[in-house]
Design a protein around this motif. Structure first.
Motif, short mmCIF file in Angstrom:
data_model
loop_
_atom_site.label_atom_id
_atom_site.label_comp_id
_atom_site.label_asym_id
_atom_site.label_seq_id
_atom_site.Cartn_x
_atom_site.Cartn_y
_atom_site.Cartn_z
N LEU A 66 1.12 -1.41 0.12
CA LEU A 66 0.07 -0.11 -0.08
C LEU A 66 1.04 1.46 -0.16
O LEU A 66 0.83 2.27 -0.99
CB LEU A 66 -1.01 0.22 1.33
CG LEU A 66 -2.04 1.55 1.88
CD1 LEU A 66 -2.87 1.34 0.13
CD2 LEU A 66 -2.95 0.90 2.48
N GLU A 67 1.93 1.06 0.96
CA GLU A 67 2.92 2.62 0.54
C GLU A 67 3.69 3.09 -0.61
O GLU A 67 3.19 4.20 -1.00
CB GLU A 67 3.88 2.16 1.71
CG GLU A 67 4.25 3.49 1.85
CD GLU A 67 6.05 2.95 2.88
OE1 GLU A 67 6.56 4.40 3.87
OE2 GLU A 67 6.32 2.44 3.08
N ALA A 68 3.80 1.36 -1.21
CA ALA A 68 4.58 1.69 -2.82
C ALA A 68 3.78 2.11 -3.95
O ALA A 68 3.40 2.91 -4.24
CB ALA A 68 5.04 0.61 -2.68
N ALA A 69 2.25 2.19 -3.61
CA ALA A 69 1.17 2.45 -4.78
C ALA A 69 1.34 3.64 -4.45
O ALA A 69 1.08 4.62 -5.34
CB ALA A 69 0.26 1.08 -4.09
N ARG A 70 1.16 4.15 -3.02
CA ARG A 70 0.61 5.66 -2.41
C ARG A 70 2.11 6.44 -3.28
O ARG A 70 1.74 7.15 -4.26
CB ARG A 70 0.50 6.01 -0.86
CG ARG A 70 -0.66 5.53 -0.19
CD ARG A 70 -1.34 5.63 0.46
NE ARG A 70 -2.15 5.01 0.85
CZ ARG A 70 -2.61 4.90 2.64
NH1 ARG A 70 -1.65 4.93 3.63
NH2 ARG A 70 -3.34 4.41 2.84
N GLN A 71 3.19 6.05 -3.50
CA GLN A 71 4.61 6.21 -3.57
C GLN A 71 4.29 6.94 -5.09
O GLN A 71 5.13 7.95 -4.76
CB GLN A 71 5.62 5.03 -3.03
CG GLN A 71 6.80 6.49 -3.36
CD GLN A 71 7.77 6.62 -2.37
OE1 GLN A 71 6.64 7.86 -1.47
NE2 GLN A 71 8.82 7.33 -2.54
N GLN A 72 4.03 5.84 -5.66
CA GLN A 72 3.67 6.21 -6.90
C GLN A 72 2.92 7.06 -7.30
O GLN A 72 3.21 8.30 -8.02
CB GLN A 72 3.13 5.31 -7.86
CG GLN A 72 4.01 3.63 -7.82
CD GLN A 72 5.36 3.48 -8.11
OE1 GLN A 72 5.32 3.79 -9.65
NE2 GLN A 72 6.64 3.33 -7.84
N GLU A 73 2.28 7.78 -6.89
CA GLU A 73 1.75 8.59 -7.38
C GLU A 73 1.64 9.82 -6.57
O GLU A 73 1.78 11.61 -7.09
CB GLU A 73 -0.10 8.19 -6.27
CG GLU A 73 -1.16 7.59 -6.66
CD GLU A 73 -2.01 7.38 -5.46
OE1 GLU A 73 -1.57 7.82 -4.75
OE2 GLU A 73 -2.71 6.61 -5.95
N LYS A 74 3.18 9.91 -5.84
CA LYS A 74 3.59 11.31 -5.29
C LYS A 74 4.69 11.84 -6.48
O LYS A 74 6.44 11.94 -5.77
CB LYS A 74 4.29 11.87 -4.03
CG LYS A 74 2.89 11.01 -3.22
CD LYS A 74 3.13 10.96 -1.93
CE LYS A 74 2.37 10.88 -0.86
NZ LYS A 74 2.44 10.55 1.27
#
Length: 226
Positions: free
Chosen positions: A128-136
């Protein structure tokens, strides 16, 4: 240069490395297209060492500790592969997923099924953290995968022994702070204080030395040395 802790655990760490190689084979052959991530001496042994040390300190020296050490390294390797996806997206994803599958298989085979729930939740958190990182894209943040894994390694490792809840929490705090250092964060003072709360002896001394060496590896230290 190996830390004193890694030297002490070297025979077991070598067994973990051999286990990783064996478990990554498919019908006795290497996975097609498998390229192991290039690891430095900390990345190669850090998580297995934390599992083994926390388990041994709480009185457990059996094979489940070796298996759990391999489990954590498989999860770490899978996270590295997934986070380093470039052109061959399908292949990289499949290899990373295969490593995660090996971790589930090891838990089932080696008597560590009690850790399935916390480790599954940990992997969900990492993804989940890695997925959110892709958005930043404009302002990416430091992934906390290493912190999460180190905290879980000492927490679950200690649970292999006959430990009290307060000792498990103490080990989890130590693991988290060591993980932050491993992840490049300057928390040396807090980590040293957490280690100092352990009973005097070899373990406290070894962890104190590990804190110092992780501190020497901090990016700011390397920049200042240039």
């Amino acid at each position: 240069m190996l830390t004193a802790l890694f030297k002490l655990l070297q025979p077991e760490l070598e067994m973990v490395r051999q286990r990783l190689i064996k478990e990554s084979l498919m019908q006795g052959r290497p996975l097609p297209g498998l390229t192991w991530p290039v690891l430095n001496h900390f990345d190669q042994d850090f998580l297995p060492a934390l599992v083994l040390l926390s388990a041994h300190t709480q009185g457990y020296f059996g094979p489940r500790a070796l298996s759990l050490a391999a489990v954590f390294q498989f999860i770490f390797l899978a996270s590295l592969i997934h986070n380093n996806v470039k052109h061959e997206i399908a292949l990289e994803t499949l290899v990373g997923d295969y490593f995660y599958t090996r971790f589930f298989d090891l838990l089932c085979r080696d008597g560590n099924l009690q850790f399935l729930a916390p480790l599954s939740q940990l992997i969900c958190r990492i993804h989940l953290e890695a997925a959110r990182q892709q958005e930043k894209v404009s302002s990416p943040e430091r992934l906390r995968t290493r912190e999460y894994l180190a905290a879980a390694a000492t927490c679950l490792g200690s649970q292999l022994g006959q430990t009290e809840a307060r000792l498990t929490q103490a080990w989890q705090e130590i693991g988290l702070l060591l993980g932050k250092l491993w992840n490049g964060q300057a928390v040396t003072l807090k980590a040293s204080q957490a280690v100092e709360r352990l009973a005097p002896g070899t373990v406290r001394e070894l962890l104190g030395q590990l804190v110092i060496q992780l501190n020497d590896e901090l990016p700011v230290k390397r920049v200042m040395a240039l």
